[in-house]
Design a protein around this motif. Sequence first.
Motif, PDB file in Angstrom:
ATOM      1  N   THR A  95      -5.033  -0.163   0.635  1.00  0.00           N
ATOM      2  CA  THR A  95      -6.441  -0.005   0.440  1.00  0.00           C
ATOM      3  C   THR A  95      -7.184  -1.260   0.908  1.00  0.00           C
ATOM      4  OG1 THR A  95      -6.318  -0.451  -1.903  1.00  0.00           O
ATOM      5  CG2 THR A  95      -6.037   1.854  -1.339  1.00  0.00           C
ATOM      6  N   GLY A  96      -6.748  -2.256   1.071  1.00  0.00           N
ATOM      7  CA  GLY A  96      -7.342  -3.456   1.468  1.00  0.00           C
ATOM      8  C   GLY A  96      -7.834  -4.314   0.405  1.00  0.00           C
ATOM      9  N   ARG A  97      -7.120  -3.941  -0.678  1.00  0.00           N
ATOM     10  CA  ARG A  97      -7.695  -4.715  -1.836  1.00  0.00           C
ATOM     11  C   ARG A  97      -6.769  -6.115  -1.940  1.00  0.00           C
ATOM     12  NH1 ARG A  97      -6.313  -2.238  -6.849  1.00  0.00           N
ATOM     13  NH2 ARG A  97      -4.937  -0.815  -5.570  1.00  0.00           N
ATOM     14  N   MET A  98      -5.672  -6.433  -1.227  1.00  0.00           N
ATOM     15  CA  MET A  98      -4.837  -7.575  -1.412  1.00  0.00           C
ATOM     16  C   MET A  98      -4.253  -7.611  -0.018  1.00  0.00           C
ATOM     17  SD  MET A  98      -1.941  -8.619  -4.000  1.00  0.00           S
ATOM     18  CE  MET A  98      -2.926  -8.128  -5.494  1.00  0.00           C
ATOM     19  N   ASN A  99      -4.103  -8.880   0.290  1.00  0.00           N
ATOM     20  CA  ASN A  99      -3.232  -9.345   1.694  1.00  0.00           C
ATOM     21  C   ASN A  99      -1.899  -9.056   1.443  1.00  0.00           C
ATOM     22  OD1 ASN A  99      -1.392 -11.185   2.519  1.00  0.00           O
ATOM     23  ND2 ASN A  99      -3.259 -12.362   3.419  1.00  0.00           N
ATOM     24  N   ASP A 100      -1.123  -8.626   2.471  1.00  0.00           N
ATOM     25  CA  ASP A 100       0.119  -8.361   2.155  1.00  0.00           C
ATOM     26  C   ASP A 100       1.245  -9.287   1.925  1.00  0.00           C
ATOM     27  OD1 ASP A 100      -0.319  -9.211   4.635  1.00  0.00           O
ATOM     28  OD2 ASP A 100       1.277  -8.138   5.736  1.00  0.00           O
ATOM     29  N   VAL A 101       1.058 -10.559   2.196  1.00  0.00           N
ATOM     30  CA  VAL A 101       1.853 -11.775   2.018  1.00  0.00           C
ATOM     31  C   VAL A 101       1.560 -11.907   0.410  1.00  0.00           C
ATOM     32  CG1 VAL A 101       1.936 -14.276   2.521  1.00  0.00           C
ATOM     33  CG2 VAL A 101       1.657 -12.660   4.251  1.00  0.00           C
ATOM     34  N   MET A 102       0.372 -12.167   0.048  1.00  0.00           N
ATOM     35  CA  MET A 102      -0.023 -12.304  -1.249  1.00  0.00           C
ATOM     36  C   MET A 102       0.555 -11.073  -2.243  1.00  0.00           C
ATOM     37  SD  MET A 102      -1.624 -14.052  -3.505  1.00  0.00           S
ATOM     38  CE  MET A 102      -2.711 -15.320  -2.521  1.00  0.00           C
ATOM     39  N   SER A 103       0.610 -10.051  -1.835  1.00  0.00           N
ATOM     40  CA  SER A 103       1.271  -8.933  -2.931  1.00  0.00           C
ATOM     41  C   SER A 103       2.773  -9.386  -2.983  1.00  0.00           C
ATOM     42  CB  SER A 103       0.921  -7.680  -2.466  1.00  0.00           C
ATOM     43  OG  SER A 103       1.854  -7.372  -1.017  1.00  0.00           O
ATOM     44  N   VAL A 104       3.345  -9.804  -1.782  1.00  0.00           N
ATOM     45  CA  VAL A 104       4.859 -10.007  -1.947  1.00  0.00           C
ATOM     46  C   VAL A 104       5.136 -11.042  -2.732  1.00  0.00           C
ATOM     47  CG1 VAL A 104       6.761 -10.537  -0.511  1.00  0.00           C
ATOM     48  CG2 VAL A 104       5.462  -8.556   0.209  1.00  0.00           C
ATOM     49  N   GLU A 105       4.432 -12.326  -2.419  1.00  0.00           N
ATOM     50  CA  GLU A 105       4.634 -13.347  -3.166  1.00  0.00           C
ATOM     51  C   GLU A 105       4.201 -13.244  -4.900  1.00  0.00           C
ATOM     52  OE1 GLU A 105       1.902 -16.095  -1.270  1.00  0.00           O
ATOM     53  OE2 GLU A 105       3.268 -16.584   0.385  1.00  0.00           O
ATOM     54  N   LEU A 106       3.407 -12.473  -5.107  1.00  0.00           N
ATOM     55  CA  LEU A 106       3.003 -12.119  -6.486  1.00  0.00           C
ATOM     56  C   LEU A 106       4.374 -11.354  -7.091  1.00  0.00           C
ATOM     57  CD1 LEU A 106      -0.912 -11.253  -6.632  1.00  0.00           C
ATOM     58  CD2 LEU A 106       0.342 -13.380  -7.601  1.00  0.00           C
ATOM     59  N   LEU A 107       4.975 -10.464  -6.638  1.00  0.00           N
ATOM     60  CA  LEU A 107       5.905  -9.647  -7.067  1.00  0.00           C
ATOM     61  C   LEU A 107       7.029 -10.589  -7.281  1.00  0.00           C
ATOM     62  CD1 LEU A 107       5.862  -6.338  -4.983  1.00  0.00           C
ATOM     63  CD2 LEU A 107       5.690  -6.702  -7.500  1.00  0.00           C
ATOM     64  N   ILE A 108       7.331 -11.377  -6.190  1.00  0.00           N
ATOM     65  CA  ILE A 108       8.517 -12.409  -6.202  1.00  0.00           C
ATOM     66  C   ILE A 108       8.234 -13.397  -7.320  1.00  0.00           C
ATOM     67  CG2 ILE A 108       9.571 -14.484  -4.981  1.00  0.00           C
ATOM     68  CD1 ILE A 108       8.984 -12.897  -2.363  1.00  0.00           C
ATOM     69  N   VAL A 109       7.335 -13.998  -7.404  1.00  0.00           N
ATOM     70  CA  VAL A 109       7.062 -14.882  -8.682  1.00  0.00           C
ATOM     71  C   VAL A 109       7.044 -14.337  -9.954  1.00  0.00           C
ATOM     72  CG1 VAL A 109       5.110 -16.193  -9.935  1.00  0.00           C
ATOM     73  CG2 VAL A 109       5.632 -16.425  -7.477  1.00  0.00           C
ATOM     74  N   LEU A 166      11.329  -3.648   1.030  1.00  0.00           N
ATOM     75  CA  LEU A 166      12.733  -4.044   0.489  1.00  0.00           C
ATOM     76  C   LEU A 166      12.825  -4.523  -0.895  1.00  0.00           C
ATOM     77  CD1 LEU A 166      13.773  -5.910   3.701  1.00  0.00           C
ATOM     78  CD2 LEU A 166      14.426  -3.717   3.268  1.00  0.00           C
ATOM     79  N   ILE A 167      11.648  -5.000  -1.316  1.00  0.00           N
ATOM     80  CA  ILE A 167      11.648  -5.219  -2.736  1.00  0.00           C
ATOM     81  C   ILE A 167      11.719  -4.119  -3.491  1.00  0.00           C
ATOM     82  CG2 ILE A 167      10.403  -6.583  -4.787  1.00  0.00           C
ATOM     83  CD1 ILE A 167       9.606  -8.297  -2.512  1.00  0.00           C
ATOM     84  N   THR A 168      10.988  -2.959  -3.051  1.00  0.00           N
ATOM     85  CA  THR A 168      10.923  -1.885  -3.888  1.00  0.00           C
ATOM     86  C   THR A 168      12.177  -0.987  -3.645  1.00  0.00           C
ATOM     87  OG1 THR A 168       8.586  -1.583  -3.332  1.00  0.00           O
ATOM     88  CG2 THR A 168       9.672   0.493  -3.972  1.00  0.00           C
ATOM     89  N   ARG A 169      12.779  -0.944  -2.635  1.00  0.00           N
ATOM     90  CA  ARG A 169      14.220  -0.576  -2.226  1.00  0.00           C
ATOM     91  C   ARG A 169      15.384  -1.053  -3.443  1.00  0.00           C
ATOM     92  NH1 ARG A 169      18.757  -1.502   0.677  1.00  0.00           N
ATOM     93  NH2 ARG A 169      19.965   0.226   1.205  1.00  0.00           N
ATOM     94  N   GLN A 170      15.227  -2.426  -3.388  1.00  0.00           N
ATOM     95  CA  GLN A 170      16.070  -3.324  -4.395  1.00  0.00           C
ATOM     96  C   GLN A 170      16.165  -2.715  -5.918  1.00  0.00           C
ATOM     97  OE1 GLN A 170      18.402  -5.291  -3.238  1.00  0.00           O
ATOM     98  NE2 GLN A 170      19.056  -6.345  -4.953  1.00  0.00           N
ATOM     99  N   PHE A 171      14.849  -2.807  -6.374  1.00  0.00           N
ATOM    100  CA  PHE A 171      14.667  -2.287  -7.592  1.00  0.00           C
ATOM    101  C   PHE A 171      14.968  -0.842  -7.748  1.00  0.00           C
ATOM    102  CE2 PHE A 171      11.420  -5.857  -8.192  1.00  0.00           C
ATOM    103  CZ  PHE A 171      12.068  -6.731  -9.295  1.00  0.00           C
ATOM    104  N   ASN A 172      14.711  -0.078  -6.983  1.00  0.00           N
ATOM    105  CA  ASN A 172      15.232   1.339  -7.104  1.00  0.00           C
ATOM    106  C   ASN A 172      16.744   1.492  -7.071  1.00  0.00           C
ATOM    107  OD1 ASN A 172      14.813   4.007  -6.846  1.00  0.00           O
ATOM    108  ND2 ASN A 172      14.945   4.304  -4.853  1.00  0.00           N
ATOM    109  N   LEU A 173      17.392   0.684  -6.032  1.00  0.00           N
ATOM    110  CA  LEU A 173      18.847   0.903  -6.177  1.00  0.00           C
ATOM    111  C   LEU A 173      19.358   0.233  -7.613  1.00  0.00           C
ATOM    112  CD1 LEU A 173      19.919  -0.205  -2.581  1.00  0.00           C
ATOM    113  CD2 LEU A 173      20.107   2.011  -3.840  1.00  0.00           C
TER     114      LEU A 173
END
Length: 88
Positions: free
Chosen positions: A68-82, A2-9
């Motif tokens: 690829t398992g390098r990062m947890n899904d919650v952490m990746s979203v939190e990093l993008l949001i921050v 959803l974040i990707t979609r928002q930036f794409n739009l």
Amino acid sequence: YLITRQFNLLLQVKELRNKGFDANTIGEKVGLAGFIARKYAAQAAKFKEADLRRALTDCVEAEEAVKTGRMNDVMSVELLIVKYSAAS
């Protein structure tokens, strides 16, 4: 996603606005109602096109890191949001 979609739009709306299209035409081209396209145009005006492209690249990299398992899904979203909520 959803974040990707928002930036794409936002990027699509910004590019179309820069080409001189009005909100209703932009809405038709990206699949949004005209009044929503106007809101996207107002939000997109606050970003530079290069920043939106960079945000999309970051979103793709975050998704790849999760898959690829390098990062947890919650952490990746939190990093993008921050990262992108602090940018103005």
